[in-house]
Design a protein around this motif. Structure first.
Motif, PDB file in Angstrom:
ATOM      1  N   TYR A 149      -8.995  -0.944 -14.305  1.00 25.66           N
ATOM      2  CA  TYR A 149     -10.182  -0.958 -13.459  1.00 25.66           C
ATOM      3  C   TYR A 149     -11.479  -0.802 -14.250  1.00 25.66           C
ATOM      4  CZ  TYR A 149      -6.341  -0.096 -10.279  1.00 25.66           C
ATOM      5  OH  TYR A 149      -5.145  -0.186  -9.608  1.00 25.66           O
ATOM      6  N   LYS A 187       0.827  -1.207   0.000  1.00 30.50           N
ATOM      7  CA  LYS A 187       0.000   0.000   0.000  1.00 30.50           C
ATOM      8  C   LYS A 187       0.861   1.256   0.000  1.00 30.50           C
ATOM      9  CE  LYS A 187      -3.878   2.301   2.242  1.00 30.50           C
ATOM     10  NZ  LYS A 187      -3.263   3.634   2.127  1.00 30.50           N
ATOM     11  N   PHE A 197       1.970   1.672  -3.467  1.00 32.17           N
ATOM     12  CA  PHE A 197       0.804   2.043  -4.273  1.00 32.17           C
ATOM     13  C   PHE A 197       0.461   3.523  -4.101  1.00 32.17           C
ATOM     14  CE2 PHE A 197      -3.849   2.665  -4.011  1.00 32.17           C
ATOM     15  CZ  PHE A 197      -4.203   2.425  -5.326  1.00 32.17           C
ATOM     16  N   TYR A 246      -2.010  -3.638  -9.415  1.00 30.90           N
ATOM     17  CA  TYR A 246      -2.499  -2.267  -9.555  1.00 30.90           C
ATOM     18  C   TYR A 246      -1.792  -1.614 -10.728  1.00 30.90           C
ATOM     19  CZ  TYR A 246       1.816  -0.921  -7.056  1.00 30.90           C
ATOM     20  OH  TYR A 246       3.124  -0.748  -6.672  1.00 30.90           O
ATOM     21  N   TYR A 269       1.657  -1.254 -15.142  1.00 34.87           N
ATOM     22  CA  TYR A 269       0.948  -2.136 -14.214  1.00 34.87           C
ATOM     23  C   TYR A 269       1.988  -2.874 -13.372  1.00 34.87           C
ATOM     24  CZ  TYR A 269      -2.405  -1.459 -18.020  1.00 34.87           C
ATOM     25  OH  TYR A 269      -3.194  -0.906 -19.001  1.00 34.87           O
ATOM     26  N   ALA A 300      -4.626   4.952 -10.608  1.00 37.91           N
ATOM     27  CA  ALA A 300      -4.968   3.684  -9.955  1.00 37.91           C
ATOM     28  C   ALA A 300      -5.976   3.936  -8.845  1.00 37.91           C
ATOM     29  CB  ALA A 300      -3.712   3.032  -9.389  1.00 37.91           C
ATOM     30  N   THR A 301      -7.006   3.124  -8.777  1.00 36.47           N
ATOM     31  CA  THR A 301      -8.045   3.320  -7.764  1.00 36.47           C
ATOM     32  C   THR A 301      -7.893   2.403  -6.559  1.00 36.47           C
ATOM     33  OG1 THR A 301      -9.540   1.772  -8.881  1.00 36.47           O
ATOM     34  CG2 THR A 301      -9.684   4.097  -9.504  1.00 36.47           C
ATOM     35  N   ARG A 302      -7.264   1.232  -6.747  1.00 36.36           N
ATOM     36  CA  ARG A 302      -7.114   0.301  -5.631  1.00 36.36           C
ATOM     37  C   ARG A 302      -6.121  -0.784  -5.994  1.00 36.36           C
ATOM     38  NH1 ARG A 302     -10.348  -4.634  -5.853  1.00 36.36           N
ATOM     39  NH2 ARG A 302     -11.427  -4.782  -7.850  1.00 36.36           N
ATOM     40  N   ILE A 303      -5.670  -1.516  -4.972  1.00 35.31           N
ATOM     41  CA  ILE A 303      -4.885  -2.729  -5.177  1.00 35.31           C
ATOM     42  C   ILE A 303      -5.866  -3.887  -5.298  1.00 35.31           C
ATOM     43  CG2 ILE A 303      -3.193  -4.308  -4.183  1.00 35.31           C
ATOM     44  CD1 ILE A 303      -2.044  -1.901  -2.660  1.00 35.31           C
ATOM     45  N   ARG A 332      -0.497   6.232  -7.207  1.00 44.31           N
ATOM     46  CA  ARG A 332      -1.922   6.109  -7.505  1.00 44.31           C
ATOM     47  C   ARG A 332      -2.478   7.310  -8.265  1.00 44.31           C
ATOM     48  NH1 ARG A 332      -5.157   5.596  -1.997  1.00 44.31           N
ATOM     49  NH2 ARG A 332      -6.808   5.358  -3.565  1.00 44.31           N
TER      50      ARG A 332
END
Length: 329
Positions: A152, A59, A62, A146, A127, A71-74, A66
């Motif tokens: 996504y 995290k 990330f 991610y 990615y 990127a919205t999430r792992i 992000r």
């Protein structure tokens, strides 16, 4: 496992709005183009050999990219859903003129880096895949994925609607998606480990769902494919669930019409046991093992075809079918 019909919502709802992906940033170096399946297998194989990292470590990494990457999430997934997600996103990149390069790095974390570059447009879609440390709550093999906002697309397309709980105890988690392709991709990444729990996605082409055993058509319960069962990182003994995948093992019920005491010999194929979610209890080590986690040939009878217990190696064909019962009528 038979699908219980009668869910109150059957007709698909209007297509939801989808988010627009943020623009990619310029590439920093040229890369070579390769067929997507070969690249996907390269990523999955490399990721499985990575040094595992904790959720907190990933995290932190990330959070550093992000906003730049959109990127919205792992996405925490098992190996087969990881393969499916990568196949989808890399195929889309190739169709749009992107070329693909895969590399591994240990700075600062151990992960697989996927660079998708469009030489004509000068754009870059990155990615990353990392291998996650198993936890007590999530002991199965997991990977963290991610990257660029294009990853996504299915998240934006399939949205939660409601949870519908029936008096029978059946629980339906209902979602809405724009099409069948997005719905199936969504369901393949969401294992259902308990009985009477259903993931449903409504689409204009008809509703599809997933239960303990199948991904299926909701209108008539017709199976589409078996749901993939991610393996646990370590076996977890249980009296009700498979030690290897954590899925509920349905008791095998055999009804025999007799007028008095009798003995019945039942011959079952592996396919029949899969359709019912049955399994075995090893007579040597007592671990419960569902038929999906055995090495029986798919069309074989479970009698006369040796298959070793995943723990002690004993022959499961000689073991007890879980909670076999006979009933006089």
């Amino acid at each position: 496992m038979p699908f219980p019909f009668g869910r109150k919502r059957q007709a698909p709802n209007p297509q939801p709005a989808t988010r627009q992906p943020s623009g990619p940033r310029p590439a920093t170096r040229p890369v070579a183009s390769t067929a997507p399946m070969a690249q996907v297998e390269k990523v999955v194989t490399a990721a499985a050999a990575l040094r595992p990292v904790t959720d907190a470590e990933l995290k932190a990494e990330f959070d550093g990219v992000r906003q730049v990457w959109g990127a919205t999430r792992i996405i925490a997934v098992a190996r087969d859903p990881l393969r499916a997600r990568l196949t989808d996103v890399l195929a889309s990149n190739l169709k749009e003129g992107f070329e693909i390069e895969v590399e591994t790095t240990d700075d600062p974390l151990s992960f697989v880096m996927i660079n998708c570059v469009n030489p004509r447009a000068g754009t870059w879609r990155p990615y990353r895949v990392a291998r996650l440390v198993p936890t007590k709550e999530q002991p199965e093999e997991r990977f963290g994925l991610y990257g660029h906002s294009s990853l996504y697309a299915h998240d934006a397309a399939v949205q939660y609607v409601e949870t519908d709980t029936k008096s029978s105890g059946a629980v339906f988690h209902v979602h809405r998606g724009p099409n069948r392709e997005a719905a199936l991709a969504f369901l393949r990444e969401r294992p259902v480990r308990e009985k009477l729990v259903y993931q449903i996605v409504e689409t204009p082409q008809g509703n599809v769902g997933r239960d303990l055993i199948y991904i299926f058509e909701e209108k008539d319960g017709k199976p589409i494919e078996y749901g993939v069962r991610p393996r646990l990182a370590q076996p977890r003994p249980s009296t009700t669930h498979c030690a290897w995948c954590g899925f509920y093992v349905a008791p095998l019920r055999v009804d025999v019409a007799t007028s008095g005491p009798s003995t019945a010999t039942v011959y079952l194929t592996v396919a029949e046991m899969k359709d019912k979610g049955n399994g075995f209890r090893c007579e040597k080590c007592a671990l419960l093992q569902c038929v999906f986690c055995t090495d029986f040939p798919p069309t074989a009878s479970v009698m006369g075809h040796p298959a070793p217990c995943g723990s002690c190696g004993a022959d499961l064909a000689q073991s007890q079918l879980v909670q076999m019962r006979t009933t006089d009528r």
